[in-house]
Design an enzyme around this catalytic site. Structure first.
Site, PDB file in Angstrom:
ATOM      1  N   GLU A  81       0.815  -1.216   0.000  1.00 22.08           N
ATOM      2  CA  GLU A  81       0.000   0.000   0.000  1.00 22.08           C
ATOM      3  C   GLU A  81       0.855   1.276   0.000  1.00 22.08           C
ATOM      4  O   GLU A  81       0.417   2.318   0.481  1.00 22.08           O
ATOM      5  CB  GLU A  81      -0.921   0.006   1.216  1.00 22.08           C
ATOM      6  CG  GLU A  81      -1.902  -1.142   1.216  1.00 22.08           C
ATOM      7  CD  GLU A  81      -2.952  -0.964   2.285  1.00 22.08           C
ATOM      8  OE1 GLU A  81      -4.075  -0.605   1.938  1.00 22.08           O
ATOM      9  OE2 GLU A  81      -2.637  -1.179   3.470  1.00 22.08           O
ATOM     10  N   HIS A 100      -0.322   5.000   8.209  1.00 22.61           N
ATOM     11  CA  HIS A 100      -1.471   4.157   7.860  1.00 22.61           C
ATOM     12  C   HIS A 100      -1.500   2.930   8.766  1.00 22.61           C
ATOM     13  O   HIS A 100      -0.489   2.244   8.917  1.00 22.61           O
ATOM     14  CB  HIS A 100      -1.389   3.700   6.396  1.00 22.61           C
ATOM     15  CG  HIS A 100      -2.377   2.612   6.088  1.00 22.61           C
ATOM     16  ND1 HIS A 100      -3.735   2.819   6.094  1.00 22.61           N
ATOM     17  CD2 HIS A 100      -2.197   1.286   5.821  1.00 22.61           C
ATOM     18  CE1 HIS A 100      -4.350   1.674   5.826  1.00 22.61           C
ATOM     19  NE2 HIS A 100      -3.442   0.737   5.664  1.00 22.61           N
ATOM     20  N   HIS A 180     -11.210  -1.292   6.930  1.00 21.24           N
ATOM     21  CA  HIS A 180      -9.783  -1.422   6.735  1.00 21.24           C
ATOM     22  C   HIS A 180      -8.984  -0.721   7.840  1.00 21.24           C
ATOM     23  O   HIS A 180      -8.294  -1.367   8.617  1.00 21.24           O
ATOM     24  CB  HIS A 180      -9.459  -0.852   5.344  1.00 21.24           C
ATOM     25  CG  HIS A 180      -8.020  -0.882   4.963  1.00 21.24           C
ATOM     26  ND1 HIS A 180      -7.575  -0.553   3.710  1.00 21.24           N
ATOM     27  CD2 HIS A 180      -6.900  -1.172   5.655  1.00 21.24           C
ATOM     28  CE1 HIS A 180      -6.268  -0.658   3.649  1.00 21.24           C
ATOM     29  NE2 HIS A 180      -5.828  -1.031   4.822  1.00 21.24           N
TER      30      HIS A 180
END
Ligand SMILES: [Zn+2]
Length: 271
Positions: A81, A100, A180
């Protein structure tokens, strides 16, 4: 060989990864990136590795902001990612750090109708409304529907969420990602770490308040009661105060990971 100021920056970067793990913001997954202060067109990011186990220069690569490709061929694999980082750094030149992670406390707010809201004075950076990025709206038929931000197109769609509510110049600090996790941004590593930690604390406090409020059958407070969130004025004023006080908890957080043998930081000069 990295220059002295880069080595110093990456020592702080490694501390931040360890701190974020220690405080439950990151687990075996998740990642952090920092823009290269000597070259705004590249950024540093860990290889595909658990954040707690990143310990030195061998665990970190340099990537291009333009396409998330490594600057040097032969660099070990970056997180799948990495486009979250490249596209966010590309869109916002004043942002230097991107975090993240998948903290469950925050994910609950990405899959329910309940909006995550600034509930404590330590989390005014959440603003008046937290955007929720629903990647499924951007899927093409041949995409892998696994919620991961696997390419530049999806990375750009996520990055756009930061100013989707407020417009350029007044962006959000944190975007929830449906089913997520979340992505948080700031100009420096310490502030980004602070935001990660207190976003999770805020979510925990808010969830607990919602639970006890719904279970409560006693007398209501005057004026209707209910859960008291920060007003727009309180959000503004609290952030003016809090953003100047980040070095105080930061010093404690660094000490916590330094005395914990799980975490190794080869770049720490006091090691
Ligand atoms: Zn993820």
């Amino acid at each position: 060989m990295a220059s002295t100021n880069i080595t110093q920056l990456l020592a702080t970067y490694i501390h931040a990864l360890h701190i974020l793990h220690h405080h439950g913001v990151l687990d075996g997954y998740g990642h952090l990136s920092v823009r290269n202060p000597d070259n705004a067109a590249t950024f540093f990011m860990m290889h595909q590795r658990a954040p707690a186990l990143v310990s030195g220069l061998d665990d970190i690569g340099e990537y291009r902001v333009s396409d998330a490709e490594p600057v040097s061929p032969g660099t070990p694999a970056a997180p799948l990612e990495r486009y979250i980082h490249s596209e966010t750094l590309e869109r916002y030149p004043d942002i230097n750090v991107v975090l993240h992670g998948h903290a469950g406390e925050l994910v609950s707010y990405s899959i329910s109708d309940v909006p995550l809201r600034a509930a404590i004075h330590m989390a005014p950076f959440l603003g008046e409304e937290v955007p929720n990025f629903d990647i499924t709206k951007y899927y093409l038929p041949n995409d892998t529907h696994d919620f991961l931000v696997r390419d530049q197109r999806l990375g750009a769609a996520l990055a756009a969420e930061f100013d989707s509510h407020w417009g350029p110049g007044n962006k959000s600090s944190l975007v929830l990602m449906r089913s997520h996790g979340f992505t948080a941004i700031a100009a420096d590593i310490e502030t980004t770490t602070y935001k990660g930690i207190y976003a999770v604390v805020n979510a925990r406090v808010q969830s607990e308040a919602i639970k006890i409020q719904h279970a409560y059958s006693g007398p209501r407070a005057e004026g209707g009661g209910g859960i008291a969130y920060l007003t727009p004025r309180q959000i503004r004023d609290s952030w003016q105060t809090e953003k100047q006080l980040i070095q105080r908890p930061w010093a404690l957080w660094v000490r916590e990971v330094k005395v914990n043998p799980l975490y190794v930081n080869e770049l720490d000069p006091d090691r």
